[in-house]
Every structure is written in structure tokens, then in C-alpha cells.
Design an enzyme around this catalytic site. Structure first.
Site, short mmCIF file in Angstrom:
data_model
loop_
_atom_site.label_atom_id
_atom_site.label_comp_id
_atom_site.label_asym_id
_atom_site.label_seq_id
_atom_site.Cartn_x
_atom_site.Cartn_y
_atom_site.Cartn_z
N PRO A 2 73.21 47.88 58.07
CA PRO A 2 72.95 46.63 57.36
C PRO A 2 74.26 45.98 56.91
CG PRO A 2 71.74 48.51 56.42
CD PRO A 2 72.78 49.05 57.33
N GLU A 3 74.54 44.81 57.45
CA GLU A 3 75.66 43.99 56.99
C GLU A 3 75.06 42.69 56.46
OE1 GLU A 3 78.69 43.81 60.07
OE2 GLU A 3 78.16 45.81 60.77
N HIS A 103 62.20 60.75 55.07
CA HIS A 103 63.38 59.96 54.72
C HIS A 103 63.12 58.98 53.58
CE1 HIS A 103 65.13 61.82 58.13
NE2 HIS A 103 64.54 61.08 59.04
N ARG A 122 70.45 58.90 55.81
CA ARG A 122 71.73 59.52 55.47
C ARG A 122 71.96 59.70 53.96
NH1 ARG A 122 75.44 58.20 59.69
NH2 ARG A 122 77.13 58.96 58.41
#
Length: 283
Positions: A2-3, A103, A122
Site C-alpha cells: 500500500p502506497e 491473518h 506480516r
DNA sequence: GTGTTTGTTATCAA
DNA sequence: CTTGATAACAAACA
């Protein structure tokens, strides 16, 4: 990853989905997501708060709460925010691949039965509850917003030239100078401007700076229009992928042929990041 | 088992 | 102060 375009896409989708909703409770499955607060405190302080509006600064989402505090969310590498509409009892409809999974790190439950899932493979992403002062501190340490009126050519070059000996890649990744670009859009912007990311800032001519300035805006605008890039984990708030990947010219295309000139795309390590460029198109 | 992937911050070195 | 490198966080994948 995600940017800016991905976070902006999620912001726009969640604005229409969540504005006005009241938080019923917060469930936390990975305590570090909300550190340093505990789940009990986090839940107590969010319960009953209405989401007034949602803003984006750099790659951070700000949920403005009725009590005056802000719920800030950073997706980091693999974070996803998935909105779950209220399904009538017995309905078999489900948004794809967003069920509470191994997750899922946290869930916002709203009073109308809808939910917001935070999935993060992550575990680098975070939620923080910010006072107005703390929020201003975070905003202050980020640089220019590339799609704001404040992003003028003059401000752009001033920021770049603060560190004349740095390479372009490192400078464009620096969130304190220009906010929101990450590995994908730095490489794509450099390609669009026909400038190698290895160039030192002080070697850039004015016409090159101008082309770069325009390229950044152009690339980001198109990426937002396409709902972002789903290179790996990113999905929109309805679980669907973004559609910008087919427009990528260099990112993730190391060894493949340049779409312009058929030269194999170079992939090197720069500023600690995988960096892609066309050695023929980019000077 | 090894290297690679990346956003951000911290830390060390020259 | 500038700059560059590295580790840390954590997990999957080839």
C-alpha cells in the site's frame, strides 16, 4: 504494497462505507497492533465513538472520531482494511477471502452489525489512538502531499535539493520530503520521467526536474483511477484487487523487455530496495 | 536452510 | 549535519 494510491483508494471507499457509523466494540487478536495500549483500554476508549470523517496523510489513514481523538492506521507492507456489510441471517453471500482468518489482527464492530477487518500477514501494520497534539506531530514529520495544491514545482525542487548528494531513488522514498511514494511508484515515476533512479539530485537539469514533477502526479493520478496496484497482498476494501498492475512499466519487470524499446529491464539494489529501470529509455 | 520481498525507525560509522 | 549501511519488526515463497 500500500502506497499513496492504494491508501487513497481505501480512504475513498471507507468514507462512503463508514461515515456516521458508531463503534460498538473492538476485537484485538494481535496485541502489538494497538501497542502501547492494551485491548481493554483501546476498546473502552473507542466504544460509542462515531466516525465523523476519514482523511489520508502520506500512507496513513486518519479516522476522525466524535470524541476529538483520531484512530490512525498504517498498513505497512501487507495490511488490508476490509469492510463487511451486514448480511441477513441465512445469507450465503460473502466478500471473497476476507473472513476472519489467521491473518486478522483486529476488528471494529459497528452498532449496525457491520464490521471492519484488519488483516495483516506480516504484522508490521498498526492502529494508534491519537490526541490532536500527537496527530499534529505525525503530520508535521511528513513532507509534501504530491496531489495537494501545496505540491508546486518550487516546493518540489526545494525539498529535493535539501540533500543534493543523495540519489533520486532514496530522495523520493524519503517520507519527510515527499509523502506517499513507495517502491512501486518511485520506480514508475522515474521511468515516466526518463530519469535513472541512480542519478544524484545535484546532476538533475531543470527540464528533467520538470518532467519528474509532472510524472509523479500523472502516475499517481492514473493509479488512483485504477484503484491501486495489487502486486501481492493489497486489496480494496471490498476484497477486490486494484487494476493498475497492467500499467506497470518497470516495477516487478526485471529481465523482461521494456514496453517502449524492448531493452531488458534492469534490476538492481539501491537504497536497500529492489530498483527497476530501463537503461535505454532512462538517462 | 538461504535469500528475497518492503515501510519505517533506530543505530552505527565515516 | 550528511550519507550510507545495517538491523529490527515478521512471514511467505522460491
Amino acid at each position: 504494497m500500500p502506497e499513496l494510491p492504494e491508501v487513497e483508494t481505501i480512504k475513498r471507499e471507507l468514507t462512503s462505507a463508514l461515515e456516521g457509523k458508531v463503534i460498538e466494540s473492538v476485537k484485538v487478536f494481535w496485541p502489538k497492533t494497538i501497542a502501547p495500549l492494551t485491548a481493554v483500554v483501546f476498546n473502552r476508549r473507542l466504544k460509542g465513538q462515531r466516525i465523523e470523517s476519514i482523511e489520508r496523510r502520506a500512507k496513513i489513514l486518519f479516522f476522525n472520531l466524535s470524541g476529538g481523538e483520531t484512530l490512525a492506521v498504517h498498513l505497512k507492507l501487507t495490511g488490508q482494511l476490509i469492510f463487511m456489510p451486514h448480511y441477513p441471517q441465512g445469507s450465503t453471500l460473502r466478500v471473497p477471502k476476507v473472513e476472519p482468518s489467521k491473518h486478522t489482527r483486529a476488528i471494529l464492530n459497528f452498532t449496525d452489525g457491520t464490521k471492519l477487518y484488519f488483516n495483516d500477514l506480516r504484522k508490521f501494520g498498526w492502529w494508534r489512538l491519537l490526541s490532536p497534539v500527537h496527530r499534529k506531530e505525525i503530520e508535521a514529520r511528513h513532507g509534501l502531499e504530491p496531489l495537494s495544491p501545496n505540491f508546486t514545482f518550487k516546493n518540489f525542487t526545494t525539498q529535493l535539493q535539501r540533500y543534493p548528494n543523495r540519489r533520486l531513488k532514496q530522495t523520493l522514498l524519503d517520507q519527510t520530503l515527499i509523502a506517499g511514494l513507495g517502491n512501486i511508484y518511485v520506480d514508475e515515476s522515474c521511468f515516466a520521467a526518463e530519469i535513472r533512479p541512480t542519478r544524484h539530485i545535484q546532476t538533475l537539469a531543470v527540464n528533467e526536474l520538470k518532467k519528474l514533477f509532472g510524472s509523479i502526479k500523472k502516475v499517481l493520478r492514473l493509479a488512483i483511477k485504477k484503484g491501486g496496484t495489487s502486486a501481492k497482498d493489497y486489496v480494496r476494501s471490498d476484497g477486490q484487487p486494484g487494476k493498475f498492475a497492467p500499467y506497470l512499466k518497470v516495477y516487478g519487470r526485471g529481465g523482461k523487455l521494456c514496453k517502449n524499446c524492448k531493452t531488458p529491464i534492469a534490476k538492481i539494489k539501491l537504497a536497500g530496495r529492489g530498483t527497476h529501470f530501463c537503461s535505454s529509455c532512462q538517462k
